[in-house]
Design a protein around this motif. Structure first.
Motif, PDB file in Angstrom:
ATOM      1  N   THR A  52       5.820  -0.586   9.234  1.00 63.95           N
ATOM      2  CA  THR A  52       6.331  -1.206   8.007  1.00 63.95           C
ATOM      3  C   THR A  52       5.186  -1.661   7.111  1.00 63.95           C
ATOM      4  N   ILE A  53       4.204  -2.320   7.718  1.00 62.27           N
ATOM      5  CA  ILE A  53       3.045  -2.790   6.951  1.00 62.27           C
ATOM      6  C   ILE A  53       2.306  -1.601   6.342  1.00 62.27           C
ATOM      7  N   TRP A  54       2.142  -0.568   7.136  1.00 69.30           N
ATOM      8  CA  TRP A  54       1.439   0.641   6.690  1.00 69.30           C
ATOM      9  C   TRP A  54       2.171   1.277   5.503  1.00 69.30           C
ATOM     10  N   CYS A  55       3.504   1.371   5.606  1.00 67.91           N
ATOM     11  CA  CYS A  55       4.303   1.990   4.547  1.00 67.91           C
ATOM     12  C   CYS A  55       4.170   1.212   3.237  1.00 67.91           C
ATOM     13  N   ARG A  56       4.282  -0.104   3.328  1.00 72.39           N
ATOM     14  CA  ARG A  56       4.198  -0.906   2.105  1.00 72.39           C
ATOM     15  C   ARG A  56       2.812  -0.824   1.465  1.00 72.39           C
ATOM     16  N   ALA A  57       1.805  -0.567   2.291  1.00 73.66           N
ATOM     17  CA  ALA A  57       0.446  -0.518   1.757  1.00 73.66           C
ATOM     18  C   ALA A  57       0.189   0.779   0.999  1.00 73.66           C
ATOM     19  N   ILE A  58       0.692   1.924   1.484  1.00 73.13           N
ATOM     20  CA  ILE A  58       0.278   3.204   0.896  1.00 73.13           C
ATOM     21  C   ILE A  58       1.381   3.911   0.120  1.00 73.13           C
ATOM     22  N   PHE A  59       2.639   3.439   0.219  1.00 67.75           N
ATOM     23  CA  PHE A  59       3.720   4.166  -0.453  1.00 67.75           C
ATOM     24  C   PHE A  59       3.500   4.276  -1.962  1.00 67.75           C
ATOM     25  N   PRO A  60       3.022   3.214  -2.627  1.00 75.22           N
ATOM     26  CA  PRO A  60       2.838   3.334  -4.092  1.00 75.22           C
ATOM     27  C   PRO A  60       1.858   4.431  -4.490  1.00 75.22           C
ATOM     28  N   SER A  61       0.934   4.826  -3.592  1.00 80.56           N
ATOM     29  CA  SER A  61      -0.075   5.819  -3.971  1.00 80.56           C
ATOM     30  C   SER A  61       0.250   7.215  -3.452  1.00 80.56           C
ATOM     31  N   THR A  62       1.477   7.418  -2.951  1.00 81.11           N
ATOM     32  CA  THR A  62       1.844   8.743  -2.449  1.00 81.11           C
ATOM     33  C   THR A  62       2.552   9.554  -3.530  1.00 81.11           C
ATOM     34  N   ALA A  63       2.562  10.848  -3.334  1.00 78.49           N
ATOM     35  CA  ALA A  63       3.258  11.747  -4.266  1.00 78.49           C
ATOM     36  C   ALA A  63       4.455  12.388  -3.586  1.00 78.49           C
ATOM     37  N   THR A  64       5.020  11.710  -2.627  1.00 77.00           N
ATOM     38  CA  THR A  64       6.125  12.263  -1.847  1.00 77.00           C
ATOM     39  C   THR A  64       7.453  12.078  -2.569  1.00 77.00           C
ATOM     40  N   SER A  65       8.390  12.929  -2.224  1.00 78.51           N
ATOM     41  CA  SER A  65       9.734  12.806  -2.785  1.00 78.51           C
ATOM     42  C   SER A  65      10.617  11.927  -1.919  1.00 78.51           C
ATOM     43  N   LEU A  66      10.084  11.437  -0.793  1.00 77.85           N
ATOM     44  CA  LEU A  66      10.865  10.597   0.108  1.00 77.85           C
ATOM     45  C   LEU A  66      11.046   9.209  -0.483  1.00 77.85           C
ATOM     46  N   THR A  67      12.159   8.546  -0.104  1.00 79.55           N
ATOM     47  CA  THR A  67      12.326   7.135  -0.445  1.00 79.55           C
ATOM     48  C   THR A  67      11.430   6.300   0.463  1.00 79.55           C
ATOM     49  N   ARG A  68      11.295   5.022   0.100  1.00 76.19           N
ATOM     50  CA  ARG A  68      10.449   4.156   0.921  1.00 76.19           C
ATOM     51  C   ARG A  68      10.955   4.078   2.365  1.00 76.19           C
ATOM     52  N   PRO A  69      12.260   3.846   2.657  1.00 77.73           N
ATOM     53  CA  PRO A  69      12.719   3.821   4.065  1.00 77.73           C
ATOM     54  C   PRO A  69      12.478   5.157   4.770  1.00 77.73           C
ATOM     55  N   GLU A  70      12.695   6.285   4.037  1.00 77.13           N
ATOM     56  CA  GLU A  70      12.456   7.583   4.660  1.00 77.13           C
ATOM     57  C   GLU A  70      10.974   7.777   4.975  1.00 77.13           C
ATOM     58  N   PHE A  71      10.134   7.324   4.054  1.00 70.92           N
ATOM     59  CA  PHE A  71       8.694   7.450   4.282  1.00 70.92           C
ATOM     60  C   PHE A  71       8.255   6.571   5.457  1.00 70.92           C
ATOM     61  N   GLU A  72       8.863   5.390   5.593  1.00 71.13           N
ATOM     62  CA  GLU A  72       8.527   4.517   6.729  1.00 71.13           C
ATOM     63  C   GLU A  72       8.909   5.180   8.053  1.00 71.13           C
ATOM     64  N   GLN A  73      10.088   5.856   8.055  1.00 74.70           N
ATOM     65  CA  GLN A  73      10.472   6.576   9.269  1.00 74.70           C
ATOM     66  C   GLN A  73       9.512   7.735   9.550  1.00 74.70           C
ATOM     67  N   HIS A  74       8.966   8.333   8.498  1.00 71.34           N
ATOM     68  CA  HIS A  74       7.974   9.408   8.680  1.00 71.34           C
ATOM     69  C   HIS A  74       6.680   8.860   9.299  1.00 71.34           C
ATOM     70  N   LEU A  75       6.329   7.607   8.942  1.00 68.08           N
ATOM     71  CA  LEU A  75       5.094   7.007   9.468  1.00 68.08           C
ATOM     72  C   LEU A  75       5.257   6.484  10.897  1.00 68.08           C
ATOM     73  N   LEU A  76       6.499   6.238  11.338  1.00 69.89           N
ATOM     74  CA  LEU A  76       6.703   5.604  12.644  1.00 69.89           C
ATOM     75  C   LEU A  76       6.091   6.407  13.798  1.00 69.89           C
TER      76      LEU A  76
END
Length: 727
Positions: free
Chosen positions: A26-50
């Motif tokens: 969760t911490i990792w997702c909140r730190a880098i999600f703003p700088s990604t170019a992914t089409s995933l939503t934030r919860p989906e991206f967090e599941q990708h990082l898990l």
């Protein structure tokens, strides 16, 4: 960057490992999600990082440790379109701050210190950064090489045809993020883009004024210019290398260089196309992470990892190169930590490290800290073995001056183990083990000295260690057994009893006597359960003798003598264990004699003597073993709860010469007279001849044992023994 507040220690400790990994993700997702170019939503991206977070957690605890999973995590980030440099920076920050915090403690994890976790975390950061950079480079180079080839084709077409094609080529060529240069086969630079110009400092003529083959650097890999020559000849289509360049200001530019051969329409070599990626910052990051992973954080010295690399290189060097190792352990360092605190101890270690560096400055010498208060000095390439001893002397000399800490002058002492040899004869682990063993020999000899390695001493120490580690399992597997040596009454030659002597039937070393393992059992604490087993087996055997032969020749039961170690004397369960054994077996306390060495009772206070007095009051005999070898005051015999004196075998050995030493005879006669005046019986050990037995009988000794009567043996021989069996 915005990160969630940390949980309290108590709350985090209650989370399961999977919960803590999820929290880290969760911490990792909140730190880098703003700088990604992914089409995933934030919860989906967090599941990708898990699963990536779980991979980092598993790698942190893996044994043996392998940072490779972090390299794959870096590549996965690029695959997830986290290609912004800020994503890598924030990821490394999150791993550095939160990986050990949330994933460092696991229910079934390794027993690692905080420093070891931090070292592992640093290496994971290094591997993740490398994986990220490699994936990004490969992706970028693939794109840019295609762009560059298209650019060159567009340029050729533009020269022949359309202006619009020239415009497109220029747009791609100039706007590329990777430096692009085009040169002819003679090395004359024809075109460079803005990215390449900026890499070299922005001075156009500095780049164009030199040919490609003039960009030589001392750190060029040996194959760089060989590959270039093959490409220019047309024998190779492309090559990729890591290459440094000098900028116009003298600084070094590190790059990943890809050079491709461009052919004309007829297939003849025409141009060379270079794609250059600036890796200077990444290289500096790698060097910093490498330094942190290979150097001690407190002293700045090379750590165990780097030392082993150097040692491995030294012991595997060709042509039988000489190497020497000095293994230093500070004497009494724990007392400084305990009395002055760890802060003072750390300052002492820093001062010791500085002094060691000052005495190992020659070429081929290095000093490292292995951990705690253990240091090593490695030297190679010397000519005489004496030089290694001189290094050990210098080490002890620089430690001789007291260290001043908080107004106190602290004396520093050390023990040094010295190993000297030729490469190709021992492995790195064997050299370090020998140095460690030798250092402990120096410490056992009083410390503040050095000892030279000795193969036989090493073998004995290794055997002792093997026996020490095998002791607990040996007791569980029933590898110990007891032999019995008769105690003979000197008056009529009847068997008075027997002494129980424990033996170890070792699977590799055969039958071992107590001199080989009792001290090891004392050191490990196993002497208490082993002694309890010997007592119970011996008492049970004595009870069996009584049941088989109730009418003994002297009218009394056969007695059993059992040895007690000093550790058993201090054990609080001595009396209770003895009483329990006597009650279970039904043996009368008067048939048991516990033997205690004289040295164990020297200076004994009332608290130590209390258990022996309790046993003596129950009727158990207490024998003072090895009497005459210590320094106890004879007057103390009155306060000791003993009923038997066992004279040391040194007295009987002096009687082997003919005639016997009159002084020794007078001493024995005096001891016997003193013992009898105190109503103590006297037993003599080590009787080997009939002359000795006769002499001891004349001096008034009561009982004796030794090979003259019988060697220690199986219990079934005791009741049939008589003087006719004497050897």
């Amino acid at each position: 960057m915005n990160v969630p507040r940390q949980k309290s220690a108590s709350t985090a400790d209650q989370d399961s490992p999977e919960d803590r990994v999820g929290r880290f993700a969760t911490i990792w997702c909140r730190a880098i999600f703003p700088s990604t170019a992914t089409s995933l939503t934030r919860p989906e991206f967090e599941q990708h990082l898990l699963p990536l977070a779980r991979g980092l957690s598993d790698a942190l605890h893996a044994w043996p440790f392998d940072p490779a999973p972090a390299h794959r995590v870096g590549g996965d980030l690029v695959a997830a379109h986290c290609t912004d440099p800020d994503a890598l920076s924030r990821t490394l920050g999150v791993v550095d701050s939160y990986l050990v915090l949330y994933c460092g403690a696991r229910d079934a994890g390794l027993d690692l210190t905080a420093e070891e976790f931090r070292n592992r975390c640093a290496r994971l950061q290094h591997s993740l950064a490398a994986g990220f950079s490699q994936a990004l480079r490969e992706r970028t180079l693939a794109e840019q090489e295609a762009i560059a080839r298209s650019a060159l084709s567009a340029r050729s077409a533009a020269e022949e045809a359309l202006h619009v094609t020239e415009t497109r080529f220029r747009a791609v060529f100039e706007d590329a993020a990777v430096g692009i240069g085009i040169a002819d086969l003679d090395g004359n630079i024809l075109e460079i883009n803005g990215a390449l110009l900026r890499m070299f400092g922005g001075v156009d003529h500095h780049v164009r004024s030199r040919k490609v083959n003039e960009w030589v650097h001392p750190d060029d890999a040996p194959q760089v210019w060989r590959l270039h020559a093959e490409l220019v000849r047309g024998d190779r289509e492309h090559y990729r290398v890591e290459k440094p360049y000098y900028r116009n200001d003298g600084t070094v530019l590190w790059t990943n260089l890809t050079v491709s051969l461009l052919r004309d329409a007829e297939g003849k070599p025409q141009y060379q196309l270079a794609l250059i990626e600036d890796t200077t910052e990444r290289r500096l990051l790698n060097l910093r992470l490498r330094y942190e992973a290979t150097h001690d954080a407190l002293t700045g010295l090379p750590n165990r990892t780097l030392f082993f690399e150097r040692l491995e290189k030294a012991v595997t060097a060709p042509d039988a190169m000489r190497f020497g190792l000095c293994y230093l352990d500070l004497d009494g360092f724990k007392a400084i930590n305990d009395s002055l605190g760890h802060s003072a101890g750390d300052r002492m270690l820093v001062e010791v490290a500085d002094r060691l560096q000052s005495c190992a400055t020659a070429s081929g010498e290095m000093v490292a800290r292995l951990g705690g208060d253990e240091f090593v000095a490695l030297t190679t390439g010397y000519e005489s073995a004496d030089e290694v001893e001189e290094l050990a002397v210098r080490i002890l000399s620089v430690l001789a001056t007291p260290i001043r800490i908080d107004g106190r002058e602290l004396t520093v002492r050390g023990s040094v183990g010295v190993v000297e040899g030729l490469s190709g004869t021992q492995s790195a682990a064997e050299v370090l083990r020998s140095a460690d063993i030798t250092m402990y020999r120096a410490k056992a000899a009083g410390g503040n000295r050095f000892q030279l390695a000795d193969a036989e001493a090493d073998a004995r120490a290794i055997t002792r260690h093997g026996l020490t580690t095998a002791l607990p399992a040996a007791l569980e597997r029933g590898e110990f057994f007891i032999e019995y040596q008769p105690l003979v009454h000197l008056g009529d030659g009847s068997v008075h009893g027997a002494e129980a002597l424990v033996r170890w039937s070792h699977p590799q070393h055969g039958i071992l006597g107590p001199d080989r393992f009792i001290s090891l059992a004392e050191h490990t604490g196993l002497i208490v359960p082993l002694g309890r087993w010997v007592l119970e087996e011996s008492v049970r055997q004595a009870r069996g003798w009584q049941q088989l032969h109730p009418a003994h020749s002297d009218g009394g039961p056969l007695r059993i003598n059992v040895n007690l170690s000093p550790t058993q004397l201090y054990h609080p369960g001595l009396v209770a264990d003895t009483v329990a054994v006597l009650e279970r077996t039904g043996l009368d306390p008067g048939a048991l004699c516990l033997e205690v060495t004289e040295s164990a009772l020297i200076g004994a206070d009332d608290d130590l003597l209390k258990p022996l007095r309790q046993l003596a009051d129950m009727g158990v005999d207490i024998a003072l073993d090895d009497f005459g070898t210590g320094y106890s005051n004879l007057a103390n015999l009155r306060r000791l709860p003993v009923s038997v004196l066992k004279l040391d075998r040194s007295f009987t050995q002096s009687m082997q010469q003919h005639p016997a030493d009159p002084v020794d005879l007078k001493i024995v006669e005096g001891i016997v007279a003193l013992a009898h005046s105190l109503e103590l019986a006297v037993t003599v050990e080590g009787v080997e001849t009939g002359a000795q037995a006769d002499q001891l009988k004349e001096l008034g000794c009561d009982t004796a044992q030794g090979w003259y009567y019988a060697r220690p043996g199986a219990p079934d021989r005791i009741h049939t023994l008589s003087l006719a069996d004497a050897v």
